[in-house]
Structures are given as C-alpha cells and as structure tokens.
Design a protein around this motif. Structure first.
Motif, short mmCIF file in Angstrom:
data_model
loop_
_atom_site.label_atom_id
_atom_site.label_comp_id
_atom_site.label_asym_id
_atom_site.label_seq_id
_atom_site.Cartn_x
_atom_site.Cartn_y
_atom_site.Cartn_z
N VAL A 5 1.10 -1.09 0.02
CA VAL A 5 -0.45 0.17 0.30
C VAL A 5 0.85 1.98 -0.22
O VAL A 5 0.15 2.24 -0.26
CB VAL A 5 -0.81 -0.24 0.88
CG1 VAL A 5 -1.99 -1.42 1.29
CG2 VAL A 5 -0.91 0.21 2.81
N ALA A 6 2.46 1.68 0.32
CA ALA A 6 3.12 2.78 0.38
C ALA A 6 3.70 2.74 -0.75
O ALA A 6 4.43 1.94 -1.47
CB ALA A 6 4.51 1.90 1.86
N ASP A 7 3.47 3.87 -0.74
CA ASP A 7 4.10 4.75 -1.98
C ASP A 7 5.79 4.10 -1.39
O ASP A 7 6.29 5.59 -0.06
CB ASP A 7 3.89 6.33 -2.47
CG ASP A 7 5.45 6.73 -3.19
OD1 ASP A 7 6.38 6.61 -3.46
OD2 ASP A 7 5.01 7.71 -3.60
N GLN A 8 7.04 3.77 -1.88
CA GLN A 8 8.14 3.54 -1.09
C GLN A 8 9.03 4.29 -1.04
O GLN A 8 10.07 4.90 -0.15
CB GLN A 8 8.49 2.03 -1.34
CG GLN A 8 7.40 1.21 -1.25
CD GLN A 8 7.14 -0.64 -0.98
OE1 GLN A 8 9.10 -0.99 -1.48
NE2 GLN A 8 6.94 -2.02 -1.67
N GLU A 9 8.72 5.43 -2.30
CA GLU A 9 9.60 6.63 -1.86
C GLU A 9 9.60 7.09 -1.30
O GLU A 9 10.48 8.25 -0.50
CB GLU A 9 10.10 7.15 -3.38
CG GLU A 9 10.38 6.60 -4.14
CD GLU A 9 10.92 6.71 -5.84
OE1 GLU A 9 10.58 7.78 -6.14
OE2 GLU A 9 10.76 5.75 -6.58
N SER A 10 8.08 7.40 -0.55
CA SER A 10 7.70 8.70 -0.07
C SER A 10 7.67 7.94 1.77
O SER A 10 7.24 9.05 2.32
CB SER A 10 6.62 9.07 -0.54
OG SER A 10 6.66 9.95 -1.83
N SER A 11 7.25 7.01 1.59
CA SER A 11 6.97 6.10 2.91
C SER A 11 8.23 6.17 3.52
O SER A 11 9.11 5.68 3.55
CB SER A 11 6.45 4.95 3.16
OG SER A 11 5.16 5.67 2.15
N LYS A 12 8.65 6.56 4.63
CA LYS A 12 10.27 6.50 5.58
C LYS A 12 9.68 6.49 7.21
O LYS A 12 8.77 6.71 7.78
CB LYS A 12 10.94 7.90 5.15
CG LYS A 12 11.27 7.78 3.61
CD LYS A 12 11.78 9.33 3.55
CE LYS A 12 11.77 9.65 2.00
NZ LYS A 12 12.51 11.11 1.34
N VAL A 13 11.08 6.33 7.47
CA VAL A 13 10.63 5.70 8.95
C VAL A 13 12.12 6.73 9.20
O VAL A 13 13.57 6.09 9.10
CB VAL A 13 10.94 4.74 9.43
CG1 VAL A 13 9.46 3.81 8.96
CG2 VAL A 13 11.95 3.57 8.55
#
Length: 184
Positions: free
Chosen positions: A98-106
C-alpha cells in the motif's frame, strides 16, 4: 498535538530516565483505493503501541498526504519488541502493498526531549529513510497494481452505472433480503 497528560508525564521522567527512543514514521499511500486496507491495520497497531510495555506516547497525524506516527519509548529495546510483534508485525507485511515506497520513510533516534509535532516532522523530513530498497521491477509492479485497482473500480462501479443508470445505485431498490422493494 501531543496530549498534555502524556507530555507532562513524559517530561517529568526526563530527568530520572535521561533519554527516550523517539520513532517517527510516514506512510504515503500508492492510491486512495488502499486506504481501507491501511485503516484496517492502523487501528489495532495504534492500540497495540499505546498498550505496549515501555511506550510513553503513541500518536498519529496526517500532513501533506502522508500518514505519520510519533511514538516515544523508554528505550530502543521496547520499541523493537513492539515493532516485531502483534498487529504491528502484520501491518509491516502490508506496507509494501500500500505504501509509496519512495515517500514512505522512518526515523528513530535517542533524545532527552520529546518533540512536538512541528519539530517531529522537521526531524523526519531531514533524516528519514525508506526501509525498503525499491527496484525498477517493484516500481513497475506497483504501477501495474494501481492500474488493476482503477480498472476494477471502473468495471465494477462505473460501467454498471453507465449501463443501468443511477437507479442501479439506489439503496431503496432492494430491501435487506435482496428482494426488489415495492415501488412507491
């Protein structure tokens, strides 16, 4: 906003404890069609975080199209134990779907102070990294999956509406048992 009770309790223990482990996450959905799945996993995960041993605070926020969490822990060990168990462990499995992996961060770090949301988002923006490396093949799959969801939506919703008209959507057309309701 940080709940004042939690903030005061956390601040009062700062001098006794020394440092906290702060975790700031941000998840941007690939598509709005993924929101139900995200919400399904998010509620139990936040409940788990708030009840986890070693948790001082767990909150969520939505800013600029990104769902954020700000959690404060007694130490990194408490956060890690939470992260790999229960509802959160299940939520991690769906992140890639489900996550936009370039914009989703930790981003996690130790601090003597608990940041407010403004400061937390500044820290996240400056330091956060994606937990996943994204290959071109994965990017293509994500784009393809989004196209599939849009196509399903068009076929299952819009096409019948266009073919049958808006009466197709009328909630009064059928009663609770699926039988045609009487015309008024």
């Amino acid at each position: 906003q940080i709940h004042l009770k939690n903030y005061i309790m956390a601040q009062s223990t700062t001098t006794q404890r020394g440092t906290y482990y702060i975790s700031i996450t941000g998840l941007k959905l690939i598509s709005p069609f993924h929101f139900p799945k995200f919400a399904f996993y998010n509620a139990p995960t936040m409940k788990q975080a708030n009840e986890a041993k070693g948790n001082i605070m767990a909150e969520g926020s939505y800013k600029n199209g990104i769902f954020h969490t700000l959690t404060v822990w007694e130490d990194r060990k408490a956060m890690t134990k939470f992260m790999v168990s229960g509802a959160h462990a299940e939520a991690i499995k769906m992140w890639k779907d489900v996550a936009d992996q370039e914009s989703s961060k930790v981003y996690g770090y130790e601090s003597k102070e608990i940041p407010d949301w403004k400061k937390a988002l500044e820290i996240w923006t400056a330091n956060a990294k994606s937990p996943y490396r994204i290959s071109n093949k994965t990017k293509e799959r994500l784009v393809s999956n989004t196209s599939i969801h849009i196509t399903k939506f068009l076929l299952l919703f819009l096409v019948p509406v266009l073919f049958f008209g808006t009466s197709f959507l009328s909630i009064h057309a059928f009663d609770l048992y699926g039988q045609k309701a009487a015309n008024h």
